[in-house]
Scaffold this motif. Sequence first.
Motif, PDB file in Angstrom:
ATOM      1  N   ALA A  94       0.852  -1.193   0.000  1.00  0.00           N
ATOM      2  CA  ALA A  94       0.000   0.000   0.000  1.00  0.00           C
ATOM      3  C   ALA A  94       0.883   1.237   0.000  1.00  0.00           C
ATOM      4  CB  ALA A  94      -0.905  -0.004   1.226  1.00  0.00           C
ATOM      5  N   VAL A  95       0.568   2.164  -0.882  1.00  0.00           N
ATOM      6  CA  VAL A  95       1.263   3.448  -0.958  1.00  0.00           C
ATOM      7  C   VAL A  95       0.205   4.529  -0.780  1.00  0.00           C
ATOM      8  CG1 VAL A  95       2.630   4.975  -2.412  1.00  0.00           C
ATOM      9  CG2 VAL A  95       3.001   2.501  -2.518  1.00  0.00           C
ATOM     10  N   PHE A  96       0.369   5.376   0.246  1.00  0.00           N
ATOM     11  CA  PHE A  96      -0.617   6.419   0.538  1.00  0.00           C
ATOM     12  C   PHE A  96      -0.877   7.267  -0.694  1.00  0.00           C
ATOM     13  CE2 PHE A  96      -1.508  10.828   1.612  1.00  0.00           C
ATOM     14  CZ  PHE A  96      -2.654  10.683   2.372  1.00  0.00           C
ATOM     15  N   ASP A  97      -2.158   7.552  -0.953  1.00  0.00           N
ATOM     16  CA  ASP A  97      -2.520   8.441  -2.049  1.00  0.00           C
ATOM     17  C   ASP A  97      -3.235   9.681  -1.524  1.00  0.00           C
ATOM     18  OD1 ASP A  97      -4.391   9.407  -4.410  1.00  0.00           O
ATOM     19  OD2 ASP A  97      -2.720   8.285  -5.299  1.00  0.00           O
ATOM     20  N   HIS A  98      -4.422   9.514  -0.945  1.00  0.00           N
ATOM     21  CA  HIS A  98      -5.121  10.677  -0.397  1.00  0.00           C
ATOM     22  C   HIS A  98      -6.225  10.254   0.569  1.00  0.00           C
ATOM     23  CE1 HIS A  98      -7.897   9.807  -3.763  1.00  0.00           C
ATOM     24  NE2 HIS A  98      -8.808  10.450  -3.062  1.00  0.00           N
ATOM     25  N   ASN A  99      -6.630  11.231   1.387  1.00  0.00           N
ATOM     26  CA  ASN A  99      -7.705  11.058   2.368  1.00  0.00           C
ATOM     27  C   ASN A  99      -8.974  11.734   1.869  1.00  0.00           C
ATOM     28  OD1 ASN A  99      -6.083   9.803   4.415  1.00  0.00           O
ATOM     29  ND2 ASN A  99      -5.211  11.797   4.855  1.00  0.00           N
ATOM     30  N   GLY A 100     -10.097  11.343   2.447  1.00  0.00           N
ATOM     31  CA  GLY A 100     -11.353  11.990   2.124  1.00  0.00           C
ATOM     32  C   GLY A 100     -12.390  11.709   3.192  1.00  0.00           C
ATOM     33  N   THR A 101     -13.556  12.306   3.004  1.00  0.00           N
ATOM     34  CA  THR A 101     -14.679  12.101   3.913  1.00  0.00           C
ATOM     35  C   THR A 101     -15.917  11.803   3.076  1.00  0.00           C
ATOM     36  OG1 THR A 101     -15.176  14.467   3.923  1.00  0.00           O
ATOM     37  CG2 THR A 101     -13.753  13.639   5.688  1.00  0.00           C
ATOM     38  N   GLY A 102     -16.941  11.308   3.710  1.00  0.00           N
ATOM     39  CA  GLY A 102     -18.186  10.986   3.010  1.00  0.00           C
ATOM     40  C   GLY A 102     -18.208   9.537   2.575  1.00  0.00           C
ATOM     41  N   THR A 103     -19.391   9.051   2.253  1.00  0.00           N
ATOM     42  CA  THR A 103     -19.554   7.640   1.916  1.00  0.00           C
ATOM     43  C   THR A 103     -19.431   7.337   0.428  1.00  0.00           C
ATOM     44  OG1 THR A 103     -21.949   7.908   1.821  1.00  0.00           O
ATOM     45  CG2 THR A 103     -21.003   7.187   3.938  1.00  0.00           C
ATOM     46  N   SER A 104     -19.356   8.353  -0.424  1.00  0.00           N
ATOM     47  CA  SER A 104     -19.168   8.151  -1.864  1.00  0.00           C
ATOM     48  C   SER A 104     -17.716   8.427  -2.226  1.00  0.00           C
ATOM     49  CB  SER A 104     -20.067   9.085  -2.669  1.00  0.00           C
ATOM     50  OG  SER A 104     -21.411   8.720  -2.496  1.00  0.00           O
ATOM     51  N   ILE A 105     -17.109   7.480  -2.942  1.00  0.00           N
ATOM     52  CA  ILE A 105     -15.687   7.579  -3.277  1.00  0.00           C
ATOM     53  C   ILE A 105     -15.509   7.280  -4.756  1.00  0.00           C
ATOM     54  CG2 ILE A 105     -13.394   6.642  -2.788  1.00  0.00           C
ATOM     55  CD1 ILE A 105     -14.642   5.731  -0.047  1.00  0.00           C
ATOM     56  N   ASP A 106     -14.772   8.150  -5.453  1.00  0.00           N
ATOM     57  CA  ASP A 106     -14.503   7.958  -6.875  1.00  0.00           C
ATOM     58  C   ASP A 106     -13.181   7.214  -7.034  1.00  0.00           C
ATOM     59  OD1 ASP A 106     -14.191   8.032  -9.603  1.00  0.00           O
ATOM     60  OD2 ASP A 106     -14.350  10.215  -9.783  1.00  0.00           O
ATOM     61  N   LEU A 107     -13.248   6.000  -7.576  1.00  0.00           N
ATOM     62  CA  LEU A 107     -12.048   5.187  -7.778  1.00  0.00           C
ATOM     63  C   LEU A 107     -11.412   5.397  -9.143  1.00  0.00           C
ATOM     64  CD1 LEU A 107     -13.178   1.817  -6.173  1.00  0.00           C
ATOM     65  CD2 LEU A 107     -11.781   3.633  -5.167  1.00  0.00           C
ATOM     66  N   GLY A 108     -11.969   6.287  -9.938  1.00  0.00           N
ATOM     67  CA  GLY A 108     -11.380   6.562 -11.250  1.00  0.00           C
ATOM     68  C   GLY A 108     -11.573   5.400 -12.207  1.00  0.00           C
ATOM     69  N   ASN A 109     -10.525   5.118 -12.997  1.00  0.00           N
ATOM     70  CA  ASN A 109     -10.646   4.135 -14.079  1.00  0.00           C
ATOM     71  C   ASN A 109     -10.319   2.702 -13.688  1.00  0.00           C
ATOM     72  OD1 ASN A 109      -7.879   4.045 -13.851  1.00  0.00           O
ATOM     73  ND2 ASN A 109      -7.468   4.985 -15.834  1.00  0.00           N
ATOM     74  N   GLY A 110     -10.021   2.430 -12.427  1.00  0.00           N
ATOM     75  CA  GLY A 110      -9.769   1.065 -11.987  1.00  0.00           C
ATOM     76  C   GLY A 110      -8.307   0.683 -11.906  1.00  0.00           C
ATOM     77  N   THR A 111      -7.398   1.603 -12.241  1.00  0.00           N
ATOM     78  CA  THR A 111      -5.967   1.302 -12.183  1.00  0.00           C
ATOM     79  C   THR A 111      -5.232   2.134 -11.144  1.00  0.00           C
ATOM     80  OG1 THR A 111      -5.403   2.932 -13.882  1.00  0.00           O
ATOM     81  CG2 THR A 111      -5.928   0.690 -14.635  1.00  0.00           C
ATOM     82  N   LEU A 112      -5.942   3.031 -10.466  1.00  0.00           N
ATOM     83  CA  LEU A 112      -5.277   3.981  -9.577  1.00  0.00           C
ATOM     84  C   LEU A 112      -5.077   3.496  -8.150  1.00  0.00           C
ATOM     85  CD1 LEU A 112      -7.239   7.165 -10.713  1.00  0.00           C
ATOM     86  CD2 LEU A 112      -4.997   6.377 -11.506  1.00  0.00           C
ATOM     87  N   TYR A 113      -5.993   2.685  -7.641  1.00  0.00           N
ATOM     88  CA  TYR A 113      -5.985   2.350  -6.219  1.00  0.00           C
ATOM     89  C   TYR A 113      -6.080   0.842  -5.991  1.00  0.00           C
ATOM     90  CZ  TYR A 113      -7.322   7.212  -6.466  1.00  0.00           C
ATOM     91  OH  TYR A 113      -7.359   8.540  -6.783  1.00  0.00           O
ATOM     92  N   SER A 114      -5.493   0.414  -4.870  1.00  0.00           N
ATOM     93  CA  SER A 114      -5.561  -0.991  -4.484  1.00  0.00           C
ATOM     94  C   SER A 114      -6.359  -1.207  -3.212  1.00  0.00           C
ATOM     95  CB  SER A 114      -4.155  -1.562  -4.265  1.00  0.00           C
ATOM     96  OG  SER A 114      -3.447  -1.596  -5.469  1.00  0.00           O
ATOM     97  N   TYR A 115      -6.284  -0.255  -2.270  1.00  0.00           N
ATOM     98  CA  TYR A 115      -6.899  -0.459  -0.958  1.00  0.00           C
ATOM     99  C   TYR A 115      -7.652   0.784  -0.501  1.00  0.00           C
ATOM    100  CZ  TYR A 115      -3.178  -3.859  -1.239  1.00  0.00           C
ATOM    101  OH  TYR A 115      -2.339  -4.840  -1.687  1.00  0.00           O
TER     102      TYR A 115
END
Length: 194
Positions: A94-115
């Motif tokens: 895991a490599v830190f990317d960013h924090n946020g709040t709220g229950t809706s999260i945009d994961l983008g195109n499917g290649t940006l995040y793992s966890y």
Amino acid sequence: MKINLIPTKKLAILSAAFCAAMLAFSPNAKALTFGDANDLGQVLFGIPSGDQDRTNYVNHLIAMAPGSSDSFSGQIFHRSLNNPGPGFGNYPMAVFDHNGTGTSIDLGNGTLYSYLFAKYDGPNAGSEVWYVGGMSGIITIPALGIPGYGHQYGLSGWTLFGPGVPQAPDGGTTVMLLGAALGALGMARRFLKS
């Protein structure tokens, strides 16, 4: 030698039908829940909860064997039996990317995040970790904490970690690329005919 070309009207209808079919099979928004197939486990209680702490917690959890529990850095870890994505022993760090709040999260195109790490109400409830590699678009997570560990407490915030596992583009991206390619072919055809 004569080349038979598809009439423009038929090509437009064929292209529209193909794009509609691609959109019909594109992935829809998804809701993550506790214990679902993407659930990697819990960190109790996830305090302290700075960026480096959260990174350490997630990396420890993904290194644990499915179904195991242990303690590390003053926390209690429960690794679920689930083994989504690349599977135990193959998860990328895991490599830190960013924090946020709220229950809706945009994961983008499917290649940006793992966890995805979600923290529920400070010291009163725990933290949940999901594997989101390959997921795309907007997802939702529970607004209230982990059942059995402070379910009545609300979401404090979340953190996304990369790198994501490279996947094929989602249906929307595929349709957009196909439309651009067909448009370019149509313009090239028009210029070559004149």
